[in-house]
Design a protein around this motif. Structure first.
Motif, PDB file in Angstrom:
ATOM      1  N   MET A   1      91.750  39.935 -35.713  1.00 11.02           N
ATOM      2  CA  MET A   1      92.429  40.670 -34.657  1.00 11.02           C
ATOM      3  C   MET A   1      93.905  40.292 -34.682  1.00 11.02           C
ATOM      4  SD  MET A   1      91.673  42.778 -32.082  1.00 11.02           S
ATOM      5  CE  MET A   1      89.934  42.544 -32.272  1.00 11.02           C
ATOM      6  N   LEU A   2      94.759  41.283 -34.816  1.00  9.15           N
ATOM      7  CA  LEU A   2      96.194  41.032 -34.822  1.00  9.15           C
ATOM      8  C   LEU A   2      96.723  40.840 -33.396  1.00  9.15           C
ATOM      9  CD1 LEU A   2      98.813  40.889 -36.488  1.00  9.15           C
ATOM     10  CD2 LEU A   2      99.044  43.339 -36.116  1.00  9.15           C
ATOM     11  N   LEU A   3      96.377  41.771 -32.517  1.00  8.93           N
ATOM     12  CA  LEU A   3      96.825  41.713 -31.126  1.00  8.93           C
ATOM     13  C   LEU A   3      95.660  42.045 -30.217  1.00  8.93           C
ATOM     14  CD1 LEU A   3      99.192  41.532 -29.051  1.00  8.93           C
ATOM     15  CD2 LEU A   3      99.471  44.000 -29.350  1.00  8.93           C
ATOM     16  N   SER A   4      95.458  41.201 -29.219  1.00  9.30           N
ATOM     17  CA  SER A   4      94.408  41.439 -28.230  1.00  9.30           C
ATOM     18  C   SER A   4      95.001  41.267 -26.842  1.00  9.30           C
ATOM     19  CB  SER A   4      93.255  40.449 -28.428  1.00  9.30           C
ATOM     20  OG  SER A   4      92.275  40.643 -27.439  1.00  9.30           O
ATOM     21  N   ILE A   5      94.881  42.307 -26.041  1.00 10.44           N
ATOM     22  CA  ILE A   5      95.345  42.283 -24.655  1.00 10.44           C
ATOM     23  C   ILE A   5      94.136  42.582 -23.780  1.00 10.44           C
ATOM     24  CG2 ILE A   5      96.862  43.367 -22.963  1.00 10.44           C
ATOM     25  CD1 ILE A   5      98.693  44.147 -25.321  1.00 10.44           C
ATOM     26  N   GLN A   6      93.884  41.728 -22.816  1.00  8.72           N
ATOM     27  CA  GLN A   6      92.717  41.897 -21.947  1.00  8.72           C
ATOM     28  C   GLN A   6      93.122  41.784 -20.485  1.00  8.72           C
ATOM     29  OE1 GLN A   6      89.669  42.741 -23.084  1.00  8.72           O
ATOM     30  NE2 GLN A   6      90.597  42.774 -25.118  1.00  8.72           N
ATOM     31  N   GLY A   7      92.859  42.828 -19.713  1.00 16.81           N
ATOM     32  CA  GLY A   7      93.064  42.815 -18.267  1.00 16.81           C
ATOM     33  C   GLY A   7      94.490  42.523 -17.840  1.00 16.81           C
ATOM     34  N   LEU A   8      95.467  42.979 -18.595  1.00 17.11           N
ATOM     35  CA  LEU A   8      96.869  42.660 -18.328  1.00 17.11           C
ATOM     36  C   LEU A   8      97.399  43.454 -17.133  1.00 17.11           C
ATOM     37  CD1 LEU A   8      99.359  41.094 -19.414  1.00 17.11           C
ATOM     38  CD2 LEU A   8      99.952  43.186 -20.660  1.00 17.11           C
ATOM     39  N   SER A   9      97.985  42.735 -16.204  1.00 22.63           N
ATOM     40  CA  SER A   9      98.691  43.346 -15.075  1.00 22.63           C
ATOM     41  C   SER A   9     100.081  42.741 -15.027  1.00 22.63           C
ATOM     42  CB  SER A   9      97.949  43.090 -13.759  1.00 22.63           C
ATOM     43  OG  SER A   9      96.717  43.774 -13.756  1.00 22.63           O
ATOM     44  N   VAL A  10     101.100  43.604 -14.975  1.00 25.28           N
ATOM     45  CA  VAL A  10     102.499  43.162 -15.039  1.00 25.28           C
ATOM     46  C   VAL A  10     103.265  43.755 -13.868  1.00 25.28           C
ATOM     47  CG1 VAL A  10     104.600  43.161 -16.432  1.00 25.28           C
ATOM     48  CG2 VAL A  10     102.372  43.070 -17.560  1.00 25.28           C
ATOM     49  N   TRP A  11     104.091  42.915 -13.250  1.00 27.74           N
ATOM     50  CA  TRP A  11     104.924  43.336 -12.141  1.00 27.74           C
ATOM     51  C   TRP A  11     106.390  43.148 -12.502  1.00 27.74           C
ATOM     52  CZ3 TRP A  11     103.327  42.758  -6.471  1.00 27.74           C
ATOM     53  CH2 TRP A  11     101.975  43.085  -6.308  1.00 27.74           C
ATOM     54  N   ARG A  12     107.236  43.978 -11.912  1.00 24.85           N
ATOM     55  CA  ARG A  12     108.681  43.794 -11.996  1.00 24.85           C
ATOM     56  C   ARG A  12     109.265  44.129 -10.629  1.00 24.85           C
ATOM     57  NH1 ARG A  12     113.550  46.563 -15.346  1.00 24.85           N
ATOM     58  NH2 ARG A  12     115.044  44.992 -14.698  1.00 24.85           N
ATOM     59  N   ASP A  13     110.157  43.282 -10.161  1.00 25.34           N
ATOM     60  CA  ASP A  13     110.785  43.468  -8.844  1.00 25.34           C
ATOM     61  C   ASP A  13     109.733  43.627  -7.752  1.00 25.34           C
ATOM     62  OD1 ASP A  13     113.308  43.356 -10.048  1.00 25.34           O
ATOM     63  OD2 ASP A  13     113.365  45.529 -10.339  1.00 25.34           O
ATOM     64  N   GLN A  14     108.687  42.812  -7.829  1.00 30.26           N
ATOM     65  CA  GLN A  14     107.603  42.783  -6.843  1.00 30.26           C
ATOM     66  C   GLN A  14     106.835  44.096  -6.759  1.00 30.26           C
ATOM     67  OE1 GLN A  14     109.438  41.460  -3.204  1.00 30.26           O
ATOM     68  NE2 GLN A  14     109.821  39.421  -4.010  1.00 30.26           N
ATOM     69  N   LYS A  15     106.824  44.869  -7.854  1.00 33.80           N
ATOM     70  CA  LYS A  15     106.080  46.120  -7.898  1.00 33.80           C
ATOM     71  C   LYS A  15     105.189  46.134  -9.134  1.00 33.80           C
ATOM     72  CE  LYS A  15     109.761  48.750  -5.725  1.00 33.80           C
ATOM     73  NZ  LYS A  15     110.791  49.761  -5.942  1.00 33.80           N
ATOM     74  N   PRO A  16     103.945  46.585  -8.988  1.00 33.54           N
ATOM     75  CA  PRO A  16     103.063  46.656 -10.156  1.00 33.54           C
ATOM     76  C   PRO A  16     103.493  47.792 -11.091  1.00 33.54           C
ATOM     77  CG  PRO A  16     101.964  47.570  -8.242  1.00 33.54           C
ATOM     78  CD  PRO A  16     103.267  47.012  -7.766  1.00 33.54           C
ATOM     79  N   ILE A  17     103.592  47.484 -12.383  1.00 31.26           N
ATOM     80  CA  ILE A  17     103.956  48.498 -13.372  1.00 31.26           C
ATOM     81  C   ILE A  17     102.753  48.781 -14.276  1.00 31.26           C
ATOM     82  CG2 ILE A  17     105.563  49.138 -15.201  1.00 31.26           C
ATOM     83  CD1 ILE A  17     106.935  48.690 -12.511  1.00 31.26           C
ATOM     84  N   ILE A  18     102.102  47.726 -14.743  1.00 32.00           N
ATOM     85  CA  ILE A  18     100.896  47.853 -15.578  1.00 32.00           C
ATOM     86  C   ILE A  18      99.758  47.191 -14.821  1.00 32.00           C
ATOM     87  CG2 ILE A  18      99.781  47.155 -17.731  1.00 32.00           C
ATOM     88  CD1 ILE A  18     102.537  47.188 -19.044  1.00 32.00           C
ATOM     89  N   THR A  19      98.622  47.859 -14.745  1.00 31.71           N
ATOM     90  CA  THR A  19      97.462  47.321 -14.048  1.00 31.71           C
ATOM     91  C   THR A  19      96.232  47.384 -14.946  1.00 31.71           C
ATOM     92  OG1 THR A  19      98.381  48.116 -11.959  1.00 31.71           O
ATOM     93  CG2 THR A  19      96.066  47.500 -11.953  1.00 31.71           C
ATOM     94  N   ASP A  20      95.669  46.214 -15.242  1.00 29.82           N
ATOM     95  CA  ASP A  20      94.393  46.084 -15.954  1.00 29.82           C
ATOM     96  C   ASP A  20      94.375  46.792 -17.316  1.00 29.82           C
ATOM     97  OD1 ASP A  20      91.846  45.005 -16.183  1.00 29.82           O
ATOM     98  OD2 ASP A  20      90.895  46.780 -15.347  1.00 29.82           O
ATOM     99  N   LEU A  21      95.377  46.525 -18.136  1.00 31.29           N
ATOM    100  CA  LEU A  21      95.452  47.112 -19.474  1.00 31.29           C
ATOM    101  C   LEU A  21      94.682  46.252 -20.473  1.00 31.29           C
ATOM    102  CD1 LEU A  21      96.763  49.087 -21.587  1.00 31.29           C
ATOM    103  CD2 LEU A  21      98.532  47.338 -21.832  1.00 31.29           C
ATOM    104  N   SER A  22      93.845  46.873 -21.265  1.00 30.26           N
ATOM    105  CA  SER A  22      93.159  46.205 -22.373  1.00 30.26           C
ATOM    106  C   SER A  22      93.411  47.008 -23.643  1.00 30.26           C
ATOM    107  CB  SER A  22      91.658  46.090 -22.108  1.00 30.26           C
ATOM    108  OG  SER A  22      91.427  45.227 -21.010  1.00 30.26           O
ATOM    109  N   LEU A  23      93.704  46.280 -24.730  1.00 26.56           N
ATOM    110  CA  LEU A  23      94.064  46.913 -25.989  1.00 26.56           C
ATOM    111  C   LEU A  23      93.778  45.931 -27.115  1.00 26.56           C
ATOM    112  CD1 LEU A  23      95.696  49.182 -27.537  1.00 26.56           C
ATOM    113  CD2 LEU A  23      97.720  47.806 -27.061  1.00 26.56           C
ATOM    114  N   GLU A  24      93.219  46.431 -28.207  1.00 25.14           N
ATOM    115  CA  GLU A  24      92.994  45.597 -29.379  1.00 25.14           C
ATOM    116  C   GLU A  24      93.520  46.331 -30.604  1.00 25.14           C
ATOM    117  OE1 GLU A  24      88.878  44.471 -29.537  1.00 25.14           O
ATOM    118  OE2 GLU A  24      89.191  42.895 -28.065  1.00 25.14           O
ATOM    119  N   ILE A  25      94.305  45.625 -31.403  1.00 23.65           N
ATOM    120  CA  ILE A  25      94.876  46.184 -32.622  1.00 23.65           C
ATOM    121  C   ILE A  25      94.467  45.293 -33.785  1.00 23.65           C
ATOM    122  CG2 ILE A  25      97.004  46.741 -33.838  1.00 23.65           C
ATOM    123  CD1 ILE A  25      98.243  47.405 -31.121  1.00 23.65           C
ATOM    124  N   LEU A  26      93.853  45.908 -34.779  1.00 25.02           N
ATOM    125  CA  LEU A  26      93.418  45.176 -35.965  1.00 25.02           C
ATOM    126  C   LEU A  26      94.539  45.114 -36.991  1.00 25.02           C
ATOM    127  CD1 LEU A  26      89.887  46.786 -36.393  1.00 25.02           C
ATOM    128  CD2 LEU A  26      90.440  44.596 -35.322  1.00 25.02           C
TER     129      LEU A  26
END
Length: 82
Positions: A1-26
């Motif tokens: 697995m080259l890149l694995s993202i599981q359940g990613l949630s990202v905020w900027r300036d106290q605001k949610p931008i990405i919520t519960d992202l999962s992605l796998e790249i071989l």
């Protein structure tokens, strides 16, 4: 697995931008992220790079079995994430 993202949630300036992202790249595959403005494409890129304005609230990102949260920005660049 080259890149694995599981359940990613990202905020900027106290605001949610990405919520519960999962992605796998071989290894050896090519992917493109497409979507309308404001859908989080740039936020994901900045988060992978370790930009200090983007706060990971939940989840994890692994690149070649290394937790990206454990790597400084320059170490991520040395791994080829840029």
């Amino acid at each position: 697995m080259l890149l694995s993202i599981q359940g990613l949630s990202v905020w900027r300036d106290q605001k949610p931008i990405i919520t519960d992202l999962s992605l796998e790249i071989l290894s050896g595959t090519v992917h493109a992220l497409i979507g309308p403005n404001g859908s989080g494409k740039s936020t994901l890129a900045y988060t992978l790079l370790g930009h200090p304005d983007y706060e990971v609230q939940a989840g994890f990102m692994k690149y070649k079995d290394q937790n990206l949260a454990d790597l400084a920005i320059h170490a991520r660049a040395q791994q080829g994430i840029f």
